[in-house]
Design a protein around this motif. Structure first.
Motif: not given
Length: 177
Positions: A106-108, A112-116, A153-167
Motif C-alpha cells: 500500500p502507498r497511502s 499503508k499505516r497498518l503495513y508500516q 535508548g536512541g540506538r536503532p533496533p536490530r533490524r533498522p530497515d523495518a524501523a523506518t516503516g519503509s515500503d
C-alpha cells in the motif's frame, strides 16, 4: 436481526482489543514458544504461530455450535470471531507478510499505516522491545518511531530497515516460498 449484526460487529472490535492484549502479554510472554516462529524466517508454508489461529477457530466453532443449540447469542459471537479471523488473514497474513500469491504494497491511507506499524513491530529481534501489537489497529507511525527510540535508548533496533516503516524492504525474509 439488527441486534445479531451489532453483536457480530461488536465482537470484531472486541477481538482486536483482545488480540492486542494477547499479542503483547501472551504471545510475547509465556506463549513465545509458539509465536517465536512468526518472528523468524519461515521455511515452509506454515509456522508454529499458526496454532493460535487453530485454537481461536476452535473456540469460534464451539461458540457457533452452542449458539445454534439454543445458547443465544453465542453463535453471533462466534460469527464475529470468524469475521475477525478472516480480516486478520487478509490484512496480516496476506498484506503484511505476503502469505498469499497476490503481492501488494500500500502507498497511502490506512493500509499503508497498518503495513508500516506491523513492520515496526518486527523491527526488533526477540520478544522484548517491540511496539504495535494490533493486527487491524495501527497507531500513528511517528508515535511508534518515538516508542522504538525510547525503548532502545536512541540506538536503532536490530533490524533498522523495518524501523523506518519503509515500503521498500519486506517485513520478513520469507517471501520466497
Amino acid at each position: 436481526m439488527l441486534l445479531n449484526a451489532f453483536i457480530v460487529l461488536l465482537t470484531v472490535v472486541l477481538m482486536e482489543v483482545f488480540s492486542i492484549l494477547a499479542h503483547k502479554y501472551v504471545m510475547h510472554g509465556f506463549g513465545w514458544g509458539w509465536h517465536r516462529s512468526h518472528h523468524e524466517p519461515r521455511t515452509g508454508w506454515f509456522e508454529k504461530n499458526d496454532l493460535y489461529a487453530v485454537v481461536f477457530a476452535g473456540v469460534a466453532i464451539a461458540l457457533i455450535w452452542f449458539g445454534t443449540e439454543g445458547a443465544w447469542p453465542l453463535q453471533w459471537i462466534g460469527a464475529g470471531m470468524t469475521a475477525y479471523g478472516a480480516l486478520y488473514f487478509v490484512a496480516h497474513d496476506g498484506l503484511v507478510h505476503g502469505r498469499w500469491p497476490l503481492r501488494y504494497t500500500p502507498r497511502s491511507g490506512y493500509l499503508k499505516r497498518l503495513y508500516q506499524a506491523h513492520r515496526m513491530h518486527h523491527a526488533v529481534e526477540g520478544k522484548e522491545g517491540a511496539v504495535s501489537f494490533g493486527f487491524l489497529y495501527a497507531p500513528p507511525v511517528a508515535r511508534l518511531k518515538q516508542q522504538l527510540h525510547a525503548l532502545h535508548g536512541g540506538r536503532p533496533p536490530r533490524r533498522p530497515d523495518a524501523a523506518t516503516g519503509s515500503d521498500h524492504a519486506p517485513a520478513r525474509q520469507d517471501h520466497a516460498h
